[in-house]
Design a protein around this motif. Structure first.
Motif, PDB file in Angstrom:
ATOM      1  N   GLY A 412      -6.209  -2.256  -1.142  1.00 54.85           N
ATOM      2  CA  GLY A 412      -5.528  -3.503  -1.511  1.00 54.85           C
ATOM      3  C   GLY A 412      -6.092  -4.131  -2.766  1.00 54.85           C
ATOM      4  O   GLY A 412      -5.350  -4.553  -3.655  1.00 54.85           O
ATOM      5  N   GLY A 413      -7.407  -4.158  -2.867  1.00 53.97           N
ATOM      6  CA  GLY A 413      -8.040  -4.770  -4.030  1.00 53.97           C
ATOM      7  C   GLY A 413      -7.686  -4.030  -5.301  1.00 53.97           C
ATOM      8  O   GLY A 413      -7.391  -4.633  -6.334  1.00 53.97           O
ATOM      9  N   ASN A 414      -7.713  -2.715  -5.222  1.00 58.70           N
ATOM     10  CA  ASN A 414      -7.400  -1.929  -6.420  1.00 58.70           C
ATOM     11  C   ASN A 414      -5.925  -2.020  -6.781  1.00 58.70           C
ATOM     12  O   ASN A 414      -5.558  -2.003  -7.946  1.00 58.70           O
ATOM     13  N   GLN A 415      -5.075  -2.155  -5.764  1.00 56.17           N
ATOM     14  CA  GLN A 415      -3.657  -2.386  -6.048  1.00 56.17           C
ATOM     15  C   GLN A 415      -3.508  -3.691  -6.826  1.00 56.17           C
ATOM     16  O   GLN A 415      -2.775  -3.768  -7.810  1.00 56.17           O
ATOM     17  N   GLN A 416      -4.211  -4.697  -6.351  1.00 53.69           N
ATOM     18  CA  GLN A 416      -4.115  -6.003  -7.002  1.00 53.69           C
ATOM     19  C   GLN A 416      -4.591  -5.910  -8.444  1.00 53.69           C
ATOM     20  O   GLN A 416      -4.026  -6.524  -9.333  1.00 53.69           O
ATOM     21  N   LYS A 417      -5.636  -5.089  -8.652  1.00 53.61           N
ATOM     22  CA  LYS A 417      -6.129  -4.928 -10.025  1.00 53.61           C
ATOM     23  C   LYS A 417      -5.072  -4.287 -10.911  1.00 53.61           C
ATOM     24  O   LYS A 417      -4.983  -4.592 -12.104  1.00 53.61           O
ATOM     25  N   VAL A 418      -4.291  -3.393 -10.334  1.00 56.83           N
ATOM     26  CA  VAL A 418      -3.236  -2.757 -11.125  1.00 56.83           C
ATOM     27  C   VAL A 418      -2.205  -3.810 -11.566  1.00 56.83           C
ATOM     28  O   VAL A 418      -1.781  -3.836 -12.724  1.00 56.83           O
ATOM     29  N   VAL A 419      -1.842  -4.695 -10.636  1.00 58.95           N
ATOM     30  CA  VAL A 419      -0.899  -5.760 -11.002  1.00 58.95           C
ATOM     31  C   VAL A 419      -1.504  -6.641 -12.100  1.00 58.95           C
ATOM     32  O   VAL A 419      -0.846  -6.988 -13.084  1.00 58.95           O
ATOM     33  N   PHE A 420      -2.768  -6.967 -11.919  1.00 56.70           N
ATOM     34  CA  PHE A 420      -3.488  -7.746 -12.931  1.00 56.70           C
ATOM     35  C   PHE A 420      -3.464  -7.052 -14.276  1.00 56.70           C
ATOM     36  O   PHE A 420      -3.153  -7.636 -15.296  1.00 56.70           O
ATOM     37  N   GLY A 421      -3.816  -5.776 -14.232  1.00 54.96           N
ATOM     38  CA  GLY A 421      -3.918  -5.002 -15.464  1.00 54.96           C
ATOM     39  C   GLY A 421      -2.593  -4.950 -16.194  1.00 54.96           C
ATOM     40  O   GLY A 421      -2.524  -5.087 -17.419  1.00 54.96           O
ATOM     41  N   ASP A 434      -0.567 -16.190  -7.981  1.00 49.72           N
ATOM     42  CA  ASP A 434      -0.203 -16.717  -6.674  1.00 49.72           C
ATOM     43  C   ASP A 434      -0.962 -15.934  -5.609  1.00 49.72           C
ATOM     44  O   ASP A 434      -0.720 -14.752  -5.425  1.00 49.72           O
ATOM     45  N   GLU A 435      -1.883 -16.587  -4.941  1.00 51.25           N
ATOM     46  CA  GLU A 435      -2.692 -15.955  -3.884  1.00 51.25           C
ATOM     47  C   GLU A 435      -3.239 -14.606  -4.328  1.00 51.25           C
ATOM     48  O   GLU A 435      -2.960 -13.574  -3.699  1.00 51.25           O
ATOM     49  N   PRO A 436      -4.008 -14.586  -5.383  1.00 47.28           N
ATOM     50  CA  PRO A 436      -4.406 -13.280  -5.935  1.00 47.28           C
ATOM     51  C   PRO A 436      -5.354 -12.504  -5.041  1.00 47.28           C
ATOM     52  O   PRO A 436      -5.509 -11.298  -5.247  1.00 47.28           O
ATOM     53  N   THR A 437      -5.977 -13.117  -4.066  1.00 45.91           N
ATOM     54  CA  THR A 437      -6.951 -12.361  -3.259  1.00 45.91           C
ATOM     55  C   THR A 437      -6.519 -12.205  -1.809  1.00 45.91           C
ATOM     56  O   THR A 437      -7.319 -11.829  -0.966  1.00 45.91           O
ATOM     57  N   ARG A 438      -5.246 -12.476  -1.512  1.00 46.67           N
ATOM     58  CA  ARG A 438      -4.815 -12.315  -0.121  1.00 46.67           C
ATOM     59  C   ARG A 438      -4.865 -10.843   0.269  1.00 46.67           C
ATOM     60  O   ARG A 438      -4.417  -9.963  -0.440  1.00 46.67           O
ATOM     61  N   GLY A 439      -5.447 -10.609   1.443  1.00 46.23           N
ATOM     62  CA  GLY A 439      -5.509  -9.243   1.942  1.00 46.23           C
ATOM     63  C   GLY A 439      -6.438  -8.352   1.139  1.00 46.23           C
ATOM     64  O   GLY A 439      -6.331  -7.142   1.167  1.00 46.23           O
ATOM     65  N   VAL A 440      -7.352  -8.974   0.403  1.00 47.02           N
ATOM     66  CA  VAL A 440      -8.282  -8.209  -0.422  1.00 47.02           C
ATOM     67  C   VAL A 440      -9.664  -8.368   0.181  1.00 47.02           C
ATOM     68  O   VAL A 440     -10.033  -9.449   0.633  1.00 47.02           O
ATOM     69  N   ASP A 441     -10.445  -7.282   0.242  1.00 48.16           N
ATOM     70  CA  ASP A 441     -11.734  -7.397   0.907  1.00 48.16           C
ATOM     71  C   ASP A 441     -12.776  -8.075   0.017  1.00 48.16           C
ATOM     72  O   ASP A 441     -12.550  -8.306  -1.167  1.00 48.16           O
TER      73      ASP A 441
END
Lengths: 547, 339, 335
Positions: A412-421, A434-441
């Protein structure tokens, strides 16, 4: 552990592999009657797999499960339900078109003598179940009309209706407002008093500190540590989860803010069609300067997401009043494409629904926003594209096998980084999150915060909407508090703490109970989560509450 | 690629084999059917009838129209849509070609351009109805199918319009009859050549263009695509234009081969086109698929048709066999390794 | 990487196809041997064995299904013949492919009932130019690149129907409603024109005309509307039997089936056909539109076994069927 009569479930030496990947290795876990057992671990640590084994969702595992001392083998979730094990999934498995009562009794509807569905009985029983959960809802309302938090409580009511002795809750509070969290804790407390056992999966250390009796930490599919909840601190837990000491979660330094990048004055949106469950901006004023991280707080349904969507041009069609100045120019949000071209970027709330094409490659997802910018004569230059992706992977430390792997295989965290990137590649002046760390460890969370810090240092203005008070207070310079679509307060996080934020969210006239319980939650929150520079002024003024 | 570590590479390698098996299932299927065709080909005086040059010529020619339409269909399905109107648009275009040349005395170039424009405009209107007004593509194109048939009937007077060739009035220019001929020493039928050009252009376009990334992204996750700055509406409309234009092209080819434009032409062809796309491994949910697969799917259907015809299999049984092949191909999709 | 492999595979496939085309045995492209009318080169007399390819336009129509059945039955009596059937399902392009497949399989004679004339002309000519005798049934093709055409004269059938109405059913004149076949189709035009010729000069008058598209249910709904607008219609002339049966049902619903007369065309000798309808009294008369299946096999026999010539056109006679002869004709046809 001990074999007392109070042991509900024992899992002994559970192992399970997916292909060549071992998701669980020789895991032992016991659950006693009347306890809340927290299960901790980074995403991918094996928590979900373990619980799928327990709930009969995964059946080809090795090892033994004993319920009430007797070995059992489940062939399907129904078998688990039959012995009193129910799971409340993170993704709510409700049918939106059916009513609350129909959902609760789906597949086992009470019948009248004529074998027709006995709606009256169904609705009466449902009302009783909902009362136990402390929600007032019409059992006949379609579930699709309910807010996420209400839906979550419906799933709990459904579990109650199964007379479950063992309840598995996977991040049950992630979509709940503070008031709803309190309701749920009340239900949990009652269930525990009745002798049920609860396995509680969450990333929120404050919650675990409040309601858990014991905690088990998984890493790479194996149990690494077990704690008495009393001895558990956020640092200990994080260290056990990550396997090394974790650096400070929140950033500690504020860059000197530069020129103003966004100014919103009296923003009011009238949607062309009213949509249930949405709270469009109804008088919002705020500003963001370069290098500044501004938080957007407020209760669930206060209009945080709607504000960001409106600014980005992703809201439903409607008329906008008030003024939006972006980089000194009037900004008319029309389409995400225009906003991106103007230098405004957006990381949406739910990356699975709105952020990523999960079965497309990391590469395709990463460059999506710039693919037509780097194209020459409509053709994407492969080398340049790969270069951009390498840049993102290196800068954001995305952990992956190959950039051609589907992005859904990442954590999940790495997925979020992809969106960020993807958004950073557009070289934005303003980042809406919007809730950038939801479901992220925990580990990935810290990295994302660090990333935000770096973005700010590079002069990007950040507008961060979050339901996590600790996050808002820990990461942001200022927090704009929304209530009913209006901006009601602005807090300077150098002086204000979580309690102030919550109080402001509830409104000064909010119910005393709500404020107190909210503050109570704060009272028990482990100290390690707090940034050094925060001074939680209200902390000592509140009285003890809860467990 | 260069980013992968050795450990994951071996694992990924194994997964790659399975994945590529699936990615090219249509090609394997095609090779398999081709081999089966050769093995089970009826013989006549020791000669394999399937490999008879005339027969192979017939196979590729017969496949061309469906193939051209299926290429357009691939684009629509990739964005998660569907276009049920292509068969009717083919009929409209066939009628248009015939009427314009025979009754209105247009030249070949002018008639072809006008008919192509009609196809594109038709696709455009459907695209707007679907993408801008948010009506489901299935419904829009179901309606479009009726509209195109109605227009074709009105334009043709309800009857097939025969195309006679010559210079006089009421005759089509002889150039148009080239569509029924072969080139390259009589080896390649002109329709197959047109299909090949369309397919190659589409394959290259879908591989290299920024536009195609947008197409895949919309099919993969439309909401995410919109939020990532993909001009979703525009891309969808263009995709329907492509499908409409290619259906019109297929209609022109149809008219040229049969020397007639009839409003009933292309009846049910949309289903063959969809079948070719699906057999080619493109997901009806959108986001996954290739034109290469579609070409293979169309050829596979063509070879199958030919083989069944050569064996004189009962026409009703032929339908059963084709149905089974589509189901098996779709069933194979379910075995595709999920992520 | 994987994509590049895909391209390679496609190219290989394409190359293989091309190669097999190039190396493939070239069939007799010698072609242009116009059959000038003399005995066919395919004729090997009674000792030969012959494959007939029968390309049907659309087997879903009872008339055409009966045509196939007639051919099958007739060919069974000729030991030298085997018949292969193909069904184009109303698709011109499919029928072209069907004929091409027959050519590949090197049939000895082609019987074709074309879906439409122009689209099939060139493939029929291709077969003919290869020296394969072509027997065209029912609908013609353009030009004269075929061996023989066998069919009936729809104008003549219409005229016979008209005369029967004028002389027998309404000798003192009266009002007729017409249910027409699919608009724009040749048989519909011819059957309508013929009927008008047949009633010319008599007191019979067509007061209403509607398109029933050859379909029974469409015929019924059209007749229903027609009877409401023209309650004084005495006779319904329908371009085929199913529509006439539809009109009968409409009249029955209005309670006037006893006072009205119904005429159809086709007279198929099958249980659901016009012969039975006449025998059972629903229709007053029908006119047989012969399938030409038997005649086609006879023509093939002449060409291939007798090495004889056949006439370029062979028009079959129709037969008026009334309650007097319906049962007899039915039994003869199915004996």
């Amino acid at each position: 552990m001990d074999d007392g009569v109070s042991t509900l479930v024992e899992m002994i030496g559970i192992s399970k592999s997916y292909g060549g990947v071992r998701a669980c290795r020789e895991v032992d876990l016991t659950l006693r009657a009347g306890e809340v057992h927290a299960l901790l671990g980074e995403n991918g640590a094996g928590k979900s797999t373990l619980m799928k084994v327990l709930s009969g969702d995964v059946t080809d595992h090795t090892g033994e499960i004993r319920v009430g001392g007797r070995p059992v083998r489940f062939a399907a979730p129904v078998d688990a339900q039959r012995v009193g094990i129910a799971m409340i999934h993170q993704e709510l498995d409700l049918v939106p078109g059916l009513s609350v009562a129909e959902n609760i009794f789906l597949g086992r509807e009470p019948r009248t003598r004529l074998r027709t569905v006995d709606r009256r009985a169904m609705n009466t029983i449902t009302r009783g179940l909902l009362d136990r959960c402390g929600v007032r809802l019409d059992p006949r309302r379609p579930v699709g009309e309910l807010r996420t938090g209400e839906q979550q409580l419906v799933t709990i009511a459904k579990a109650l209706s199964l007379d479950a002795k063992v309840l598995i809750m996977d991040e049950p509070t992630s979509a709940l407002s503070p008031v709803e969290v309190e309701q749920m804790f009340t239900v949990i407390t009652e269930l525990r008093r009745e002798g049920a056992g609860i396995v509680y999966i969450s990333h929120r250390m404050d919650e675990i500190g409040r309601i858990a009796d014991r905690a088990t930490v998984l890493r790479n599919g194996a149990v690494v540590e077990q704690f008495d909840a009393r001895d558990l601190t956020a640092e200990k837990a994080a260290e056990a989860m990550v396997g090394r000491p974790v650096q400070a979660m929140f950033r500690t330094r504020t860059v000197e803010p530069g020129e103003e990048v966004l100014r919103v004055t009296d923003l009011v949106v009238t949607p062309r069609r009213e949509r249930s469950g949405r709270r469009e901006p109804d008088g919002i004023s705020l500003n963001v300067r370069r290098g500044e991280i501004v938080g957007v707080g407020g209760l669930l349904g206060s209009g945080r997401t709607e504000l960001l969507e409106t600014l980005f041009g992703a809201g439903p069609p409607g008329t906008t009043r008030g003024e939006i100045l972006f980089r000194g120019e009037p900004h008319r949000p029309r389409h995400p494409r225009r906003s991106l071209a103007a230098g405004m970027a957006f990381v949406p709330e739910d990356r699975r629904i709105a952020g990523l094409a999960l079965d497309h490659s990391v590469l395709a997802n990463t460059v999506l926003s710039i693919v037509d910018r780097i194209a020459t004569a409509g053709v994407v230059p492969r080398a340049r594209e790969a270069g951009k992706v390498r840049e993102v992977v290196a800068d954001l430390r995305v952990k992956l096998g190959s950039v051609t792997d589907p992005v859904g295989t990442l954590s999940g965290g790495n997925q979020q980084k992809v969106v960020f990137g993807r958004m950073l590649l557009t070289e934005p002046a303003l980042l809406l999150l919007d809730e950038p760390t939801r479901g992220v460890d925990v580990g990935a969370k810290a990295e994302i915060y660090a990333l935000l810090g770096r973005a700010a240092e590079q002069g990007i203005g950040v507008l961060l909407a979050s339901s996590e008070l600790a996050e808002l207070v820990g990461v942001c310079d200022r927090v704009i508090v929304l209530s009913g679509g209006r901006s009601v307060r602005e807090l300077d996080t150098r002086h204000a703490g979580e309690a102030d934020l919550l109080a402001a969210s509830m409104g000064e006239g909010g119910t005393a109970m709500a404020v107190e319980t909210g503050a109570g939650a704060k009272e028990r929150a482990p100290s390690g989560l707090r940034g050094a520079r925060r001074r939680a002024s209200a902390e000592h003024a509140t009285r003890e509450d809860g467990a | 690629m260069s980013l992968s570590t050795q450990d994951t590479e071996t694992k990924a390698g194994r997964r790659d084999v399975v994945a590529s098996l699936f990615r090219f299932q249509s090609l394997f299927g095609l090779v398999a059917v081709f081999l089966v065709a050769v093995i089970f080909s009826p013989r006549h005086d020791g000669e394999l009838l399937f490999l008879n040059s005339d027969n192979l010529f017939n196979v590729v020619r017969a496949v061309s129209e469906i193939g051209i339409m299926a290429v357009g269909m691939t684009f629509v399905i990739l964005v998660g849509g569907i276009d049920l109107s292509v068969g009717a648009v083919l009929g409209l275009a066939a009628v248009g070609s015939a009427v314009l040349m025979v009754e209105s005395d247009f030249g070949v170039a002018a008639a072809v351009v006008i008919v192509l424009v009609i196809g594109v405009v038709f696709g455009f209107l459907q695209g707007v109805a679907s993408a801008v007004f948010g009506i489901q593509a299935f419904i829009v194109t179901l309606a479009g199918m009726q509209v195109a048939r109605g227009l074709a009937r009105m334009w043709s007077g309800g009857q097939g319009v025969p195309i006679a060739y010559g210079d006089g009035p009421g005759q089509a220019p002889v150039t148009f009859s080239l569509l029924g001929e072969r080139t390259f020493n009589g080896l390649v039928p002109i329709p197959a050549l047109i299909f090949a050009v369309v397919a190659v252009v589409a394959i290259v376009f879908l591989r290299t263009s920024a536009f195609s990334r947008h197409v895949y992204a919309i099919g993969g996750n439309e909401k995410a695509a919109r939020l990532s700055g993909v001009p979703v509406t525009r891309v969808k409309v263009i995709v329907f234009c492509i499908a409409g234009g290619l259906a019109a092209l297929a209609g022109i080819v149809h008219a040229g081969q049969l020397n007639q434009g009839s409003p009933n032409d292309g009846f049910g062809y949309e289903l063959d086109a969809i079948a070719a796309v699906v057999i080619g491994g493109t997901s009806l949910m959108g986001g996954h698929g290739t034109v290469t697969g579609t070409v293979a799917g169309a050829l596979l259907l063509g070879v199958l048709n030919n083989l069944l015809g050569l064996h004189g299999v009962d026409p009703n049984v032929q339908l059963l066999v084709k149905g089974l092949v589509i189901v098996v191909a779709a069933g194979l999709q379910r075995l595709r390794p999920t992520t | 990487m994987a994509r590049r492999r895909a391209v390679a595979t496609v190219l290989t496939m394409a190359a293989a196809l091309t190669l097999s085309v190039a190396c493939g045995t070239t069939s007799e492209n010698s072609g242009q041997n116009q059959q000038a009318g003399g005995p066919s080169e395919k004729c090997e007399g009674p000792d030969g064995e012959y494959t007939i390819g029968m390309s049907q336009a659309n087997r879903a129509e009872p008339y055409r299904e009966r045509m196939d059945d007639d051919i099958r039955a007739a060919a069974e009596d000729v030991p030298q013949f085997t018949v292969e059937f193909a069904d184009a399902q109303q698709d011109n392009a499919k029928q072209v492919s069907d004929v091409e497949n027959f050519l590949t399989r090197q049939i000895d004679v082609l019987i074709i009932s074309p879906n439409e004339a122009t689209p099939l002309t060139s493939v029929v000519a291709k077969a003919y130019n290869r020296g394969i005798p072509v027997i065209v049934l029912d609908r013609k093709v353009d030009g004269d690149a075929y061996t023989t055409w066998i069919g009936a004269d729809n104008v003549e059938i219409g005229r016979t129907a008209g005369e029967y109405v004028a002389k027998t059913l309404l000798p003192n004149g009266g009002k007729v409603g017409e249910l027409r076949g699919l608009a724009g189709s040749t048989p519909a035009k011819e059957r309508g024109d013929g009927f008008r010729q047949g009633i010319e000069g008599s007191g019979v008058e067509i007061v209403a005309s509607a398109d029933g598209d050859w379909l029974r249910d469409k015929g019924q709904s059209q007749a229903d509307a027609m009877f409401k607008a023209n309650p004084d219609i005495q006779v319904v002339y329908s371009h085929n039997d199913p529509m006439a049966e539809g009109a009968y049902l409409a009249a029955k619903a209005a309670g006037k089936e006893k006072s009205m007369k119904f005429i159809g065309i086709d007279g198929l000798p099958i249980p659901s056909g016009g012969l039975k309808a006449v025998e059972q009294g629903r229709l007053s008369a029908t006119l047989i539109y012969p399938t030409a299946g038997k005649e086609a096999v006879e023509a093939a026999e002449k060409i291939l076994i007798d090495c004889a010539e056949v006439p370029k056109e062979q028009t079959l006679d129709t037969q008026l069927i009334t309650a007097d002869n319906a049962a007899t004709v039915y039994n003869e046809a199915n004996s």
